[in-house]
Write a protein that holds these residues in place. Structure first.
Motif, PDB file in Angstrom:
ATOM      1  N   CYS A   1       0.851  -1.190   0.000  1.00  0.00           N
ATOM      2  CA  CYS A   1       0.000   0.000   0.000  1.00  0.00           C
ATOM      3  C   CYS A   1       0.885   1.238   0.000  1.00  0.00           C
ATOM      4  O   CYS A   1       1.651   1.462   0.946  1.00  0.00           O
ATOM      5  CB  CYS A   1      -0.921  -0.016   1.215  1.00  0.00           C
ATOM      6  N   ARG A   2       0.799   2.035  -1.046  1.00  0.00           N
ATOM      7  CA  ARG A   2       1.665   3.218  -1.147  1.00  0.00           C
ATOM      8  C   ARG A   2       1.378   4.214  -0.037  1.00  0.00           C
ATOM      9  O   ARG A   2       2.288   4.855   0.504  1.00  0.00           O
ATOM     10  CB  ARG A   2       1.474   3.872  -2.515  1.00  0.00           C
ATOM     11  N   GLY A   3       0.098   4.372   0.295  1.00  0.00           N
ATOM     12  CA  GLY A   3      -0.240   5.309   1.366  1.00  0.00           C
ATOM     13  C   GLY A   3       0.352   4.903   2.697  1.00  0.00           C
ATOM     14  O   GLY A   3       0.853   5.735   3.453  1.00  0.00           O
ATOM     15  N   TRP A   4       0.332   3.576   2.984  1.00  0.00           N
ATOM     16  CA  TRP A   4       0.902   3.087   4.248  1.00  0.00           C
ATOM     17  C   TRP A   4       2.409   3.316   4.273  1.00  0.00           C
ATOM     18  O   TRP A   4       2.968   3.755   5.267  1.00  0.00           O
ATOM     19  CB  TRP A   4       0.591   1.598   4.406  1.00  0.00           C
ATOM     20  N   ARG A   5       3.094   3.031   3.146  1.00  0.00           N
ATOM     21  CA  ARG A   5       4.543   3.210   3.102  1.00  0.00           C
ATOM     22  C   ARG A   5       4.915   4.673   3.242  1.00  0.00           C
ATOM     23  O   ARG A   5       5.909   5.018   3.884  1.00  0.00           O
ATOM     24  CB  ARG A   5       5.100   2.633   1.796  1.00  0.00           C
ATOM     25  N   ALA A   6       4.116   5.565   2.625  1.00  0.00           N
ATOM     26  CA  ALA A   6       4.401   6.997   2.740  1.00  0.00           C
ATOM     27  C   ALA A   6       4.254   7.464   4.181  1.00  0.00           C
ATOM     28  O   ALA A   6       5.058   8.257   4.677  1.00  0.00           O
ATOM     29  CB  ALA A   6       3.468   7.784   1.818  1.00  0.00           C
ATOM     30  N   ALA A   7       3.232   6.940   4.880  1.00  0.00           N
ATOM     31  CA  ALA A   7       3.039   7.328   6.281  1.00  0.00           C
ATOM     32  C   ALA A   7       4.125   6.739   7.169  1.00  0.00           C
ATOM     33  O   ALA A   7       4.576   7.372   8.123  1.00  0.00           O
ATOM     34  CB  ALA A   7       1.658   6.872   6.752  1.00  0.00           C
ATOM     35  N   ALA A   8       4.565   5.520   6.836  1.00  0.00           N
ATOM     36  CA  ALA A   8       5.577   4.865   7.660  1.00  0.00           C
ATOM     37  C   ALA A   8       6.903   5.606   7.620  1.00  0.00           C
ATOM     38  O   ALA A   8       7.681   5.560   8.572  1.00  0.00           O
ATOM     39  CB  ALA A   8       5.766   3.422   7.203  1.00  0.00           C
ATOM     40  N   ARG A   9       7.190   6.309   6.508  1.00  0.00           N
ATOM     41  CA  ARG A   9       8.461   7.032   6.405  1.00  0.00           C
ATOM     42  C   ARG A   9       8.540   8.172   7.407  1.00  0.00           C
ATOM     43  O   ARG A   9       9.628   8.664   7.707  1.00  0.00           O
ATOM     44  CB  ARG A   9       8.642   7.576   4.987  1.00  0.00           C
ATOM     45  N   LEU A  10       7.407   8.615   7.909  1.00  0.00           N
ATOM     46  CA  LEU A  10       7.395   9.718   8.875  1.00  0.00           C
ATOM     47  C   LEU A  10       7.733   9.250  10.280  1.00  0.00           C
ATOM     48  O   LEU A  10       7.923  10.062  11.176  1.00  0.00           O
ATOM     49  CB  LEU A  10       6.019  10.390   8.870  1.00  0.00           C
ATOM     50  N   HIS A  11       7.799   7.946  10.481  1.00  0.00           N
ATOM     51  CA  HIS A  11       8.060   7.401  11.806  1.00  0.00           C
ATOM     52  C   HIS A  11       9.377   6.629  11.784  1.00  0.00           C
ATOM     53  O   HIS A  11       9.813   6.140  10.749  1.00  0.00           O
ATOM     54  CB  HIS A  11       6.926   6.463  12.243  1.00  0.00           C
ATOM     55  N   ARG A  12       9.987   6.523  12.948  1.00  0.00           N
ATOM     56  CA  ARG A  12      11.238   5.777  13.020  1.00  0.00           C
ATOM     57  C   ARG A  12      10.962   4.288  12.862  1.00  0.00           C
ATOM     58  O   ARG A  12       9.858   3.814  13.110  1.00  0.00           O
ATOM     59  CB  ARG A  12      11.950   6.046  14.346  1.00  0.00           C
ATOM     60  N   ARG A  13      11.998   3.560  12.464  1.00  0.00           N
ATOM     61  CA  ARG A  13      11.847   2.122  12.286  1.00  0.00           C
ATOM     62  C   ARG A  13      11.571   1.449  13.624  1.00  0.00           C
ATOM     63  O   ARG A  13      12.137   1.844  14.654  1.00  0.00           O
ATOM     64  CB  ARG A  13      13.107   1.520  11.665  1.00  0.00           C
ATOM     65  N   PRO A  14      10.725   0.438  13.672  1.00  0.00           N
ATOM     66  CA  PRO A  14      10.472  -0.261  14.931  1.00  0.00           C
ATOM     67  C   PRO A  14      11.729  -0.989  15.405  1.00  0.00           C
ATOM     68  O   PRO A  14      12.581  -1.350  14.598  1.00  0.00           O
ATOM     69  CB  PRO A  14       9.351  -1.244  14.578  1.00  0.00           C
ATOM     70  N   PRO A  15      11.848  -1.186  16.713  1.00  0.00           N
ATOM     71  CA  PRO A  15      13.030  -1.901  17.220  1.00  0.00           C
ATOM     72  C   PRO A  15      13.029  -3.337  16.738  1.00  0.00           C
ATOM     73  O   PRO A  15      11.975  -3.909  16.458  1.00  0.00           O
ATOM     74  CB  PRO A  15      12.865  -1.822  18.744  1.00  0.00           C
ATOM     75  N   PRO A  16      14.206  -3.956  16.622  1.00  0.00           N
ATOM     76  CA  PRO A  16      14.260  -5.358  16.198  1.00  0.00           C
ATOM     77  C   PRO A  16      13.651  -6.269  17.257  1.00  0.00           C
ATOM     78  O   PRO A  16      13.589  -5.897  18.434  1.00  0.00           O
ATOM     79  CB  PRO A  16      15.762  -5.626  16.034  1.00  0.00           C
ATOM     80  N   PRO A  17      13.195  -7.437  16.867  1.00  0.00           N
ATOM     81  CA  PRO A  17      12.652  -8.363  17.871  1.00  0.00           C
ATOM     82  C   PRO A  17      13.752  -8.847  18.803  1.00  0.00           C
ATOM     83  O   PRO A  17      14.919  -8.925  18.426  1.00  0.00           O
ATOM     84  CB  PRO A  17      12.089  -9.507  17.034  1.00  0.00           C
ATOM     85  N   LEU A  18      13.379  -9.142  20.027  1.00  0.00           N
ATOM     86  CA  LEU A  18      14.348  -9.654  20.990  1.00  0.00           C
ATOM     87  C   LEU A  18      14.840 -11.033  20.558  1.00  0.00           C
ATOM     88  O   LEU A  18      14.140 -11.769  19.865  1.00  0.00           O
ATOM     89  CB  LEU A  18      13.702  -9.752  22.374  1.00  0.00           C
ATOM     90  N   PRO A  19      16.067 -11.390  20.934  1.00  0.00           N
ATOM     91  CA  PRO A  19      16.597 -12.712  20.566  1.00  0.00           C
ATOM     92  C   PRO A  19      15.728 -13.839  21.116  1.00  0.00           C
ATOM     93  O   PRO A  19      15.038 -13.687  22.124  1.00  0.00           O
ATOM     94  CB  PRO A  19      17.988 -12.721  21.211  1.00  0.00           C
ATOM     95  N   LEU A  20      15.779 -14.967  20.442  1.00  0.00           N
ATOM     96  CA  LEU A  20      15.090 -16.171  20.884  1.00  0.00           C
ATOM     97  C   LEU A  20      16.101 -17.127  21.499  1.00  0.00           C
ATOM     98  O   LEU A  20      17.227 -17.240  21.020  1.00  0.00           O
ATOM     99  CB  LEU A  20      14.384 -16.869  19.713  1.00  0.00           C
ATOM    100  N   LEU A  21      15.704 -17.815  22.536  1.00  0.00           N
ATOM    101  CA  LEU A  21      16.533 -18.840  23.164  1.00  0.00           C
ATOM    102  C   LEU A  21      16.100 -20.192  22.614  1.00  0.00           C
ATOM    103  O   LEU A  21      14.983 -20.645  22.863  1.00  0.00           O
ATOM    104  CB  LEU A  21      16.376 -18.806  24.680  1.00  0.00           C
ATOM    105  N   VAL A  22      16.975 -20.838  21.835  1.00  0.00           N
ATOM    106  CA  VAL A  22      16.668 -22.126  21.224  1.00  0.00           C
ATOM    107  C   VAL A  22      17.395 -23.223  21.994  1.00  0.00           C
ATOM    108  O   VAL A  22      18.612 -23.144  22.174  1.00  0.00           O
ATOM    109  CB  VAL A  22      17.084 -22.159  19.734  1.00  0.00           C
ATOM    110  N   LEU A  23      16.672 -24.226  22.428  1.00  0.00           N
ATOM    111  CA  LEU A  23      17.255 -25.325  23.186  1.00  0.00           C
ATOM    112  C   LEU A  23      17.688 -26.437  22.243  1.00  0.00           C
ATOM    113  O   LEU A  23      17.395 -26.426  21.050  1.00  0.00           O
ATOM    114  CB  LEU A  23      16.256 -25.840  24.216  1.00  0.00           C
ATOM    115  N   SER A  24      18.388 -27.422  22.794  1.00  0.00           N
ATOM    116  CA  SER A  24      18.976 -28.470  21.955  1.00  0.00           C
ATOM    117  C   SER A  24      17.924 -29.305  21.239  1.00  0.00           C
ATOM    118  O   SER A  24      18.202 -29.898  20.198  1.00  0.00           O
ATOM    119  CB  SER A  24      19.878 -29.377  22.800  1.00  0.00           C
TER     120      SER A  24
END
Length: 314
Positions: free
Chosen positions: A1-24
């Motif tokens: 959606c072009r309108g959504w992408r245009a609006a998203a440029r006005l905001h900072r990028r969201p933080p990355p997801p927290l790491p996952l703990l993977v067991l054996s």
């Protein structure tokens, strides 16, 4: 959606997801912002074609979303039957040569390298004999997305005998290295274009640096250097666990002390040292702060990350 992408440029990028703990067993948990783990554990879906009986498959390494899986061979020989890389999010699979497959000696090749500043030699073999391997830790030089530039380093320990195995895309079998300096394996890490192996006993500690050559489609160890590590003053503990981790381009050695045979149940202290690679012996400089960063340690995968990149994380 072009309108959504245009609006998203006005905001900072969201933080990355927290790491996952993977067991054996490939179950995983998420971290909460305050540092606790979520109580509900799910399991990374594994491809049936590669695993068969899922209970015999274990995770022995990770790199930027890629997991390293091995399947135990329950047949006549003790060793791993299969080994593959899998992206936990895209489900892409990269098959690796079977660690304990029969070897055809038609293209046999071997080479011995002297250990610089140490004793003995490191023998590197390719298609020279049947080799039984069971991987305990696997590290990658880069993401498999980069193609043939990714080198896989695996440590095998069978009946107290350690081997170092190397592989990259296009190879049909592993390059296998062994020698007296590899027997006392503690931990490995790929850092600053070299593979470092930490070997520690009650009285001595050594750091081995392996340089890898990749000329004319031949992946081989070209140089091995051994340097002694200045042992830190010991503490009153039952046993010690040594780990290597990269932090902001530096090589850290983390020593965890325990007063109980069930090591992780009774941790009494943790000390972090920066390894000064410009000195011989390697000098360990104890540091008291990680500037708010976090280090996750485990026997088969250790990683540091900057907590300031995540909202609300202390």
């Amino acid at each position: 959606c072009r309108g959504w992408r245009a609006a998203a440029r006005l905001h900072r990028r969201p933080p990355p997801p927290l790491p996952l703990l993977v067991l054996s067993d490939f179950s995983f948990a998420s971290f909460c912002a305050e540092g606790t783990l979520t109580g509900v554990r799910r399991r990374v879906p594994l491809p049936d074609r590669e695993t068969g009986a899922a209970g015999s498959v274990r995770c022995v390494g990770s790199f930027e979303g890629w997991l390293v899986a091995v399947k135990l061979n329950k047949g006549r020989y003790i060793g791993d039957l299969r080994c593959f890389l899998m992206n936990a999010f895209s489900q892409d699979v990269v098959r690796l040569p079977p660690p304990s497959a029969p070897i055809h000696s038609g293209d046999a090749y071997s080479r011995s390298l002297p250990v610089i500043n140490g004793s003995g030699v490191v023998k590197c073999a390719f298609n020279t004999a049947h080799c039984v391997m069971s991987f305990s830790k696997v590290v990658l030089s880069s993401s498999p997305d980069s193609g043939s530039k990714c080198v896989v380093f695996a440590i095998s320990v069978v009946k107290s005998e350690a081997k170092l195995a190397l592989w990259r895309s296009g190879m049909k079998s592993w390059r296998v290295c062994d020698g007296g300096c590899i027997t006392e394996f503690i931990d490995i890490i790929f850092c600053q274009e070299k593979l470092y192996m930490l070997s520690v006993s009650e009285s001595t500690g050594n750091l081995l640096a392996f340089e890898i050559s990749d000329d004319d489609d031949c992946l081989m160890v070209s140089r091995v250097e051994c340097r002694e590590i200045e042992q830190p003053v010991g503490m009153d503990a039952y046993c010690e666990m040594w780990s290597i981790v990269e932090w902001r381009g530096k090589l850290l050695i983390v020593v965890t002390y325990s007063c109980d045979a069930e090591f992780w149940q009774q941790i009494t202290d943790v000390r972090v040292f920066e390894a000064d690679l410009s000195t011989n012996p390697v000098r360990l400089i104890e540091i008291e702060s990680l500037d708010g960063d976090c280090i996750c340690l485990s026997p088969c995968s250790s990683k540091s990350f900057r907590s300031c990149d995540y909202d609300g994380v202390e």
